[in-house]
Each structure stands twice: as C-alpha cells, then as structure tokens.
Design a protein around this motif. Structure first.
Motif, PDB file in Angstrom:
ATOM      1  N   PHE A   1       1.607 -26.634 -14.561  1.00 50.12           N
ATOM      2  CA  PHE A   1       2.600 -27.660 -14.371  1.00 50.12           C
ATOM      3  C   PHE A   1       2.784 -28.492 -15.694  1.00 50.12           C
ATOM      4  CE2 PHE A   1      -1.571 -29.594 -13.620  1.00 50.12           C
ATOM      5  CZ  PHE A   1      -1.806 -30.693 -14.328  1.00 50.12           C
ATOM      6  N   ASP A   2       3.758 -28.921 -15.877  1.00 49.97           N
ATOM      7  CA  ASP A   2       4.021 -29.645 -17.025  1.00 49.97           C
ATOM      8  C   ASP A   2       3.891 -31.248 -16.847  1.00 49.97           C
ATOM      9  OD1 ASP A   2       5.029 -27.642 -18.398  1.00 49.97           O
ATOM     10  OD2 ASP A   2       7.164 -27.724 -17.367  1.00 49.97           O
ATOM     11  N   LEU A   3       3.291 -31.980 -17.765  1.00 49.14           N
ATOM     12  CA  LEU A   3       2.995 -33.353 -17.844  1.00 49.14           C
ATOM     13  C   LEU A   3       4.147 -34.003 -18.461  1.00 49.14           C
ATOM     14  CD1 LEU A   3      -0.774 -33.535 -18.887  1.00 49.14           C
ATOM     15  CD2 LEU A   3       0.414 -33.720 -16.715  1.00 49.14           C
ATOM     16  N   PRO A   4       4.427 -35.141 -17.927  1.00 43.87           N
ATOM     17  CA  PRO A   4       5.436 -36.214 -18.672  1.00 43.87           C
ATOM     18  C   PRO A   4       5.046 -36.310 -20.191  1.00 43.87           C
ATOM     19  CG  PRO A   4       4.735 -37.326 -16.802  1.00 43.87           C
ATOM     20  CD  PRO A   4       3.855 -36.074 -17.080  1.00 43.87           C
ATOM     21  N   GLN A   5       6.115 -36.278 -21.156  1.00 45.85           N
ATOM     22  CA  GLN A   5       5.959 -36.439 -22.508  1.00 45.85           C
ATOM     23  C   GLN A   5       5.158 -37.675 -22.901  1.00 45.85           C
ATOM     24  OE1 GLN A   5       8.277 -34.764 -24.905  1.00 45.85           O
ATOM     25  NE2 GLN A   5       7.371 -35.876 -26.416  1.00 45.85           N
ATOM     26  N   GLY A   6       4.047 -37.303 -23.927  1.00 45.52           N
ATOM     27  CA  GLY A   6       2.928 -38.599 -24.291  1.00 45.52           C
ATOM     28  C   GLY A   6       1.868 -38.334 -23.325  1.00 45.52           C
ATOM     29  N   THR A   7       1.673 -37.635 -22.163  1.00 49.23           N
ATOM     30  CA  THR A   7       0.524 -37.645 -21.343  1.00 49.23           C
ATOM     31  C   THR A   7      -0.621 -36.874 -22.030  1.00 49.23           C
ATOM     32  OG1 THR A   7       1.684 -37.638 -19.563  1.00 49.23           O
ATOM     33  CG2 THR A   7      -0.679 -37.148 -19.246  1.00 49.23           C
ATOM     34  N   LEU A   8      -0.203 -35.709 -22.785  1.00 49.90           N
ATOM     35  CA  LEU A   8      -1.377 -35.099 -23.608  1.00 49.90           C
ATOM     36  C   LEU A   8      -2.035 -36.050 -24.505  1.00 49.90           C
ATOM     37  CD1 LEU A   8      -3.273 -32.724 -24.202  1.00 49.90           C
ATOM     38  CD2 LEU A   8      -1.271 -31.601 -25.094  1.00 49.90           C
ATOM     39  N   ASP A   9      -1.078 -36.671 -25.585  1.00 51.70           N
ATOM     40  CA  ASP A   9      -1.465 -37.465 -26.325  1.00 51.70           C
ATOM     41  C   ASP A   9      -2.543 -38.678 -25.821  1.00 51.70           C
ATOM     42  OD1 ASP A   9       0.048 -36.101 -27.880  1.00 51.70           O
ATOM     43  OD2 ASP A   9       1.383 -37.725 -28.452  1.00 51.70           O
ATOM     44  N   LEU A  10      -2.120 -39.189 -24.653  1.00 47.76           N
ATOM     45  CA  LEU A  10      -2.975 -40.309 -24.173  1.00 47.76           C
ATOM     46  C   LEU A  10      -4.300 -39.687 -23.757  1.00 47.76           C
ATOM     47  CD1 LEU A  10      -0.643 -42.440 -22.144  1.00 47.76           C
ATOM     48  CD2 LEU A  10      -1.659 -42.917 -24.285  1.00 47.76           C
ATOM     49  N   LEU A  11      -4.311 -38.432 -23.204  1.00 44.99           N
ATOM     50  CA  LEU A  11      -5.711 -37.769 -22.765  1.00 44.99           C
ATOM     51  C   LEU A  11      -6.208 -37.468 -24.011  1.00 44.99           C
ATOM     52  CD1 LEU A  11      -4.313 -35.241 -20.021  1.00 44.99           C
ATOM     53  CD2 LEU A  11      -5.724 -37.264 -19.605  1.00 44.99           C
ATOM     54  N   ILE A  12      -5.899 -37.182 -24.917  1.00 52.33           N
ATOM     55  CA  ILE A  12      -6.532 -36.872 -26.152  1.00 52.33           C
ATOM     56  C   ILE A  12      -7.119 -37.897 -26.699  1.00 52.33           C
ATOM     57  CG2 ILE A  12      -6.365 -36.288 -28.666  1.00 52.33           C
ATOM     58  CD1 ILE A  12      -4.376 -33.898 -27.756  1.00 52.33           C
ATOM     59  N   MET A  13      -6.363 -38.994 -27.034  1.00 53.81           N
ATOM     60  CA  MET A  13      -6.909 -40.549 -27.443  1.00 53.81           C
ATOM     61  C   MET A  13      -8.188 -40.997 -26.498  1.00 53.81           C
ATOM     62  SD  MET A  13      -3.824 -42.505 -29.312  1.00 53.81           S
ATOM     63  CE  MET A  13      -2.845 -42.596 -27.847  1.00 53.81           C
ATOM     64  N   ARG A  14      -7.905 -40.769 -25.241  1.00 56.66           N
ATOM     65  CA  ARG A  14      -8.785 -41.437 -24.142  1.00 56.66           C
ATOM     66  C   ARG A  14     -10.033 -40.403 -24.306  1.00 56.66           C
ATOM     67  NH1 ARG A  14      -8.450 -42.704 -17.918  1.00 56.66           N
ATOM     68  NH2 ARG A  14     -10.417 -43.823 -17.864  1.00 56.66           N
ATOM     69  N   ALA A  15     -10.110 -38.923 -24.688  1.00 63.81           N
ATOM     70  CA  ALA A  15     -11.226 -38.203 -24.878  1.00 63.81           C
ATOM     71  C   ALA A  15     -11.960 -38.466 -26.327  1.00 63.81           C
ATOM     72  CB  ALA A  15     -10.970 -36.767 -24.715  1.00 63.81           C
ATOM     73  N   SER A  16     -11.424 -39.425 -27.039  1.00 72.36           N
ATOM     74  CA  SER A  16     -11.757 -39.350 -28.409  1.00 72.36           C
ATOM     75  C   SER A  16     -12.527 -40.848 -28.803  1.00 72.36           C
ATOM     76  CB  SER A  16     -10.825 -38.959 -29.505  1.00 72.36           C
ATOM     77  OG  SER A  16     -10.334 -37.675 -29.226  1.00 72.36           O
ATOM     78  N   PRO A  17     -12.663 -41.597 -28.017  1.00 75.24           N
ATOM     79  CA  PRO A  17     -12.897 -42.936 -28.551  1.00 75.24           C
ATOM     80  C   PRO A  17     -14.283 -43.140 -29.019  1.00 75.24           C
ATOM     81  CG  PRO A  17     -13.288 -42.823 -26.038  1.00 75.24           C
ATOM     82  CD  PRO A  17     -12.904 -41.575 -26.481  1.00 75.24           C
ATOM     83  N   LEU A  18     -15.283 -42.113 -28.955  1.00 72.98           N
ATOM     84  CA  LEU A  18     -16.621 -42.460 -29.414  1.00 72.98           C
ATOM     85  C   LEU A  18     -17.091 -42.180 -31.217  1.00 72.98           C
ATOM     86  CD1 LEU A  18     -18.462 -41.455 -26.187  1.00 72.98           C
ATOM     87  CD2 LEU A  18     -17.754 -43.584 -26.948  1.00 72.98           C
ATOM     88  N   GLY A  19     -15.802 -41.626 -31.641  1.00 70.94           N
ATOM     89  CA  GLY A  19     -16.261 -41.441 -32.983  1.00 70.94           C
ATOM     90  C   GLY A  19     -15.755 -39.896 -33.472  1.00 70.94           C
ATOM     91  N   PRO A  20     -15.913 -39.310 -34.588  1.00 70.13           N
ATOM     92  CA  PRO A  20     -15.582 -38.070 -34.715  1.00 70.13           C
ATOM     93  C   PRO A  20     -15.811 -36.948 -33.751  1.00 70.13           C
ATOM     94  CG  PRO A  20     -16.589 -39.248 -36.803  1.00 70.13           C
ATOM     95  CD  PRO A  20     -17.001 -39.777 -35.722  1.00 70.13           C
ATOM     96  N   ILE A  21     -14.924 -35.932 -33.578  1.00 74.82           N
ATOM     97  CA  ILE A  21     -14.822 -34.942 -32.642  1.00 74.82           C
ATOM     98  C   ILE A  21     -14.113 -33.959 -32.966  1.00 74.82           C
ATOM     99  CG2 ILE A  21     -13.232 -36.072 -31.104  1.00 74.82           C
ATOM    100  CD1 ILE A  21     -14.962 -35.066 -28.701  1.00 74.82           C
ATOM    101  N   HIS A  22     -14.509 -32.643 -32.828  1.00 75.76           N
ATOM    102  CA  HIS A  22     -13.749 -31.426 -32.997  1.00 75.76           C
ATOM    103  C   HIS A  22     -12.542 -31.299 -32.028  1.00 75.76           C
ATOM    104  CE1 HIS A  22     -16.232 -28.735 -31.107  1.00 75.76           C
ATOM    105  NE2 HIS A  22     -17.104 -29.281 -31.718  1.00 75.76           N
ATOM    106  N   GLY A  23     -11.800 -30.440 -32.325  1.00 73.99           N
ATOM    107  CA  GLY A  23     -10.688 -30.039 -31.203  1.00 73.99           C
ATOM    108  C   GLY A  23     -11.007 -29.518 -30.015  1.00 73.99           C
ATOM    109  N   TYR A  24     -11.985 -28.449 -30.257  1.00 67.75           N
ATOM    110  CA  TYR A  24     -12.545 -27.594 -29.050  1.00 67.75           C
ATOM    111  C   TYR A  24     -13.239 -28.682 -28.230  1.00 67.75           C
ATOM    112  CZ  TYR A  24     -15.137 -24.587 -25.936  1.00 67.75           C
ATOM    113  OH  TYR A  24     -15.721 -24.002 -24.856  1.00 67.75           O
ATOM    114  N   ALA A  25     -13.943 -29.737 -28.717  1.00 71.20           N
ATOM    115  CA  ALA A  25     -14.869 -30.548 -28.074  1.00 71.20           C
ATOM    116  C   ALA A  25     -13.761 -31.554 -27.274  1.00 71.20           C
ATOM    117  CB  ALA A  25     -15.752 -31.170 -29.050  1.00 71.20           C
TER     118      ALA A  25
END
Length: 102
Positions: free
Chosen positions: A8-32
């Motif tokens: 399914f397709d997500l609305p524009q910008g949703t993936l960006d928010l998911l990535i930012m929400r998954a990355s708040p604790l410090g440096p993290i690589h893409g796969y993580a």
C-alpha cells in the motif's frame, strides 16, 4: 513502504516521519532504522531499501538528518544518521498526539 502481506502507499511525508521517529536516540545506520520501524509498528510495516535510502537522502538534503561514516563491523564502515535540532522541533510538532498502534 509495504505491509507484511499486502502493498500500500502512504501519504507523502509519512515515511520521513517514521524515519525521524525511529531515530531519536542517537546515531543509527539505515538498516537499524528499518528494523526499528518494523519493531515499533509490531511487524505491520516493512520499509524496503528502495524507499528507505532515498528518504534518508531527502531528509539529509532538508537538513533534518546529519550523517557520517563510522566503523560498523570489523573492516567495514556504515553511514550513521542522526536527527538535527531542526528535525527534533519538526518531529515534536508533527507527532503531538500520535502514537504507535496498540
């Protein structure tokens, strides 16, 4: 971005928010980041590499993520991403009242 059984397709910008929400604790690589999104959403979402890495580049271009190469495994380096202060402000504004599914 795909659901575990159906695409399914997500609305524009949703993936960006998911990535930012998954990355708040410090440096993290893409796969993580992809693994963390999958964990947060209890395996309901999987982010394919073909969607993840363009989104990471887009967030870097927008100055929402900073990145740098760091040693990762023996003899190998990986690009690690970290939220910028601009991203933290943006994330807080965009996610107030939102939570992962119960």
């Amino acid at each position: 971005m795909q659901k575990t059984n159906d695409s399914f397709d997500l609305p524009q910008g949703t993936l960006d928010l998911l990535i930012m929400r998954a990355s708040p604790l410090g440096p993290i690589h893409g796969y993580a980041i992809a693994q963390r999104i999958q964990q947060i959403w209890r395996d309901a979402l999987q982010v394919p590499q073909g969607s993840l890495y363009p989104a990471l580049h887009r967030l870097g271009y927008k100055k929402l993520l900073s990145s740098r190469w760091k040693p990762f495994e023996i003899g190998r380096e990986a690009k690690f991403y970290e939220l910028t202060s601009k991203a933290r402000i943006h994330l807080k504004a965009e996610t107030e009242g939102l939570d992962a599914p119960d």
